[in-house]
Design a protein around this motif. Structure first.
Motif, PDB file in Angstrom:
ATOM      1  N   ALA A  31      19.279 -12.432   9.001  1.00 14.36           N
ATOM      2  CA  ALA A  31      18.058 -11.749   8.575  1.00 14.36           C
ATOM      3  C   ALA A  31      17.069 -11.530   9.723  1.00 14.36           C
ATOM      4  O   ALA A  31      16.034 -10.893   9.525  1.00 14.36           O
ATOM      5  N   GLN A  32      17.377 -12.026  10.917  1.00 12.91           N
ATOM      6  CA  GLN A  32      16.427 -11.906  12.018  1.00 12.91           C
ATOM      7  C   GLN A  32      16.133 -10.442  12.364  1.00 12.91           C
ATOM      8  O   GLN A  32      17.020  -9.590  12.361  1.00 12.91           O
ATOM      9  N   THR A  33      14.861 -10.166  12.684  1.00 10.71           N
ATOM     10  CA  THR A  33      14.453  -8.812  13.058  1.00 10.71           C
ATOM     11  C   THR A  33      14.822  -8.465  14.498  1.00 10.71           C
ATOM     12  O   THR A  33      14.806  -7.295  14.868  1.00 10.71           O
ATOM     13  N   TYR A  34      15.118  -9.460  15.301  1.00 13.36           N
ATOM     14  CA  TYR A  34      15.531  -9.219  16.685  1.00 13.36           C
ATOM     15  C   TYR A  34      16.908  -8.557  16.673  1.00 13.36           C
ATOM     16  O   TYR A  34      17.751  -8.871  15.824  1.00 13.36           O
ATOM     17  N   SER A  36      20.584  -7.653  16.705  1.00 12.13           N
ATOM     18  CA  SER A  36      21.716  -8.567  16.571  1.00 12.13           C
ATOM     19  C   SER A  36      22.582  -8.592  17.826  1.00 12.13           C
ATOM     20  O   SER A  36      23.194  -9.613  18.144  1.00 12.13           O
ATOM     21  N   ARG A 102      12.510 -14.653   9.289  1.00  8.77           N
ATOM     22  CA  ARG A 102      13.177 -13.496   9.891  1.00  8.77           C
ATOM     23  C   ARG A 102      12.573 -13.055  11.223  1.00  8.77           C
ATOM     24  O   ARG A 102      13.260 -12.449  12.052  1.00  8.77           O
ATOM     25  N   GLN A 103      11.291 -13.375  11.479  1.00  8.41           N
ATOM     26  CA  GLN A 103      10.612 -12.883  12.670  1.00  8.41           C
ATOM     27  C   GLN A 103      10.621 -13.871  13.832  1.00  8.41           C
ATOM     28  O   GLN A 103      10.080 -13.578  14.891  1.00  8.41           O
ATOM     29  N   GLU A 106      12.243 -12.883  17.370  1.00  6.87           N
ATOM     30  CA  GLU A 106      11.406 -11.852  17.987  1.00  6.87           C
ATOM     31  C   GLU A 106      10.089 -12.445  18.475  1.00  6.87           C
ATOM     32  O   GLU A 106       9.628 -12.134  19.584  1.00  6.87           O
ATOM     33  N   GLN A 142      15.334 -12.799   4.098  1.00  2.15           N
ATOM     34  CA  GLN A 142      15.386 -11.384   4.473  1.00  2.15           C
ATOM     35  C   GLN A 142      14.150 -10.623   4.001  1.00  2.15           C
ATOM     36  O   GLN A 142      13.667  -9.709   4.688  1.00  2.15           O
ATOM     37  N   GLY A 144      11.185 -11.939   3.528  1.00  2.00           N
ATOM     38  CA  GLY A 144       9.948 -12.593   3.950  1.00  2.00           C
ATOM     39  C   GLY A 144       9.261 -13.311   2.813  1.00  2.00           C
ATOM     40  O   GLY A 144       8.033 -13.460   2.809  1.00  2.00           O
TER      41      GLY A 144
END
Length: 249
Positions: A31-34, A36, A102-103, A106, A142, A144
């Motif tokens: 689910a990370q916003t950075y 992949s 998720r953030q 980043e 995912q 938030g």
């Protein structure tokens, strides 16, 4: 808003005989916003009795590196094993039972474009997640929605760290003992600085190796940064016995 991610982040996870929490953590990292393609996951196995089974349907490359068990508590050794095996410019140390929002990747990575000596630290909240199915937990990360889900419930926010943060104006005030707030479950450091200080001390004592690592990087010029956007959720309640506290001291 003009920031363009460019650095590879290695998420370093130490473990030994993990329960289902490890697979949940790795699954939720999707689910990370950075981007992949700029994330790798390195799981360091400190002599588990049975081979570690990892989920295969994830967006990031995941590999396991293993060492034989030599200490009763080998998190420091395992973190060092993962750090040496990692190829990223940034090392994000994460415990096997901790789920970052998720953030987080980043949020951490942005600091290193400002300062290579940055050592960003996040918040860790201890909660019970046993009543959440894997898919439901992933959906919360995912979307938030973790904070909203646990609002009003019993959450351990590590008040001992908050006392230090308050005293040091969220680490904006320099102090020789600022390193005390360092915890290995929510920590990022440049690969260069990790190798400069010799990694984590391998003391075999739970609850002090990460503090001692904070001492090393702080004395090496590391800029300890509290990033309140980097929120992590520990799967399960915190338990620190009197005996362990004496051992740590």
């Amino acid at each position: 808003r003009s920031w363009t991610p460019s650095r590879l982040v290695s998420i370093c996870i130490p473990t030994r005989d993990p329960g289902p929490g490890l697979a949940r953590t790795i699954r939720c990292l999707d689910a990370q916003t950075y981007p992949s393609q700029l994330i790798e996951i390195v799981v360091a196995d400190d002599g588990s009795d049975t081979p570690i089974a990892l989920p295969h349907d994830v967006n990031h490359p995941v590999r396991v590196v293993r060492q034989e068990r030599t200490l009763g508590f080998g998190a420091g050794r395992a973190r060092n094993l993962a750090g040496r095996a990692a190829v990223g410019d940034i090392l994000f140390f994460l415990d096997a039972d901790v789920i970052p929002e998720r953030q987080v990747v980043e949020s951490y990575a942005r600091w290193f474009d400002r300062c290579d000596l940055a050592v960003p630290l996040g918040l860790c909240r201890f909660v019970d997640v046993d009543d959440l199915a894997d898919d439901a937990l992933f959906d919360l990360v995912q979307s938030g929605g973790m904070e909203r889900h646990f609002e009003g419930l019993d959450v351990d926010d590590q008040t001992w760290r908050e006392r230090h943060f308050s005293r040091l104006n969220d680490l904006r005030t320099e102090s020789i003992d600022a390193f005390r707030v360092t915890i290995g479950a929510t920590l990022a450091v440049s690969a260069a600085q990790f190798h400069d200080v010799g990694g984590f001390p391998e003391l075999g004592v739970r609850g002090v190796e990460d503090t001692a690592f904070g001492y090393r990087v702080h004395n090496n010029g590391g800029v300890l940064i509290l990033d309140r956007d980097a929120i992590h959720w520990h799967q399960g309640r915190r338990n620190l016995s009197t005996g362990r506290r004496q051992e740590i001291d």
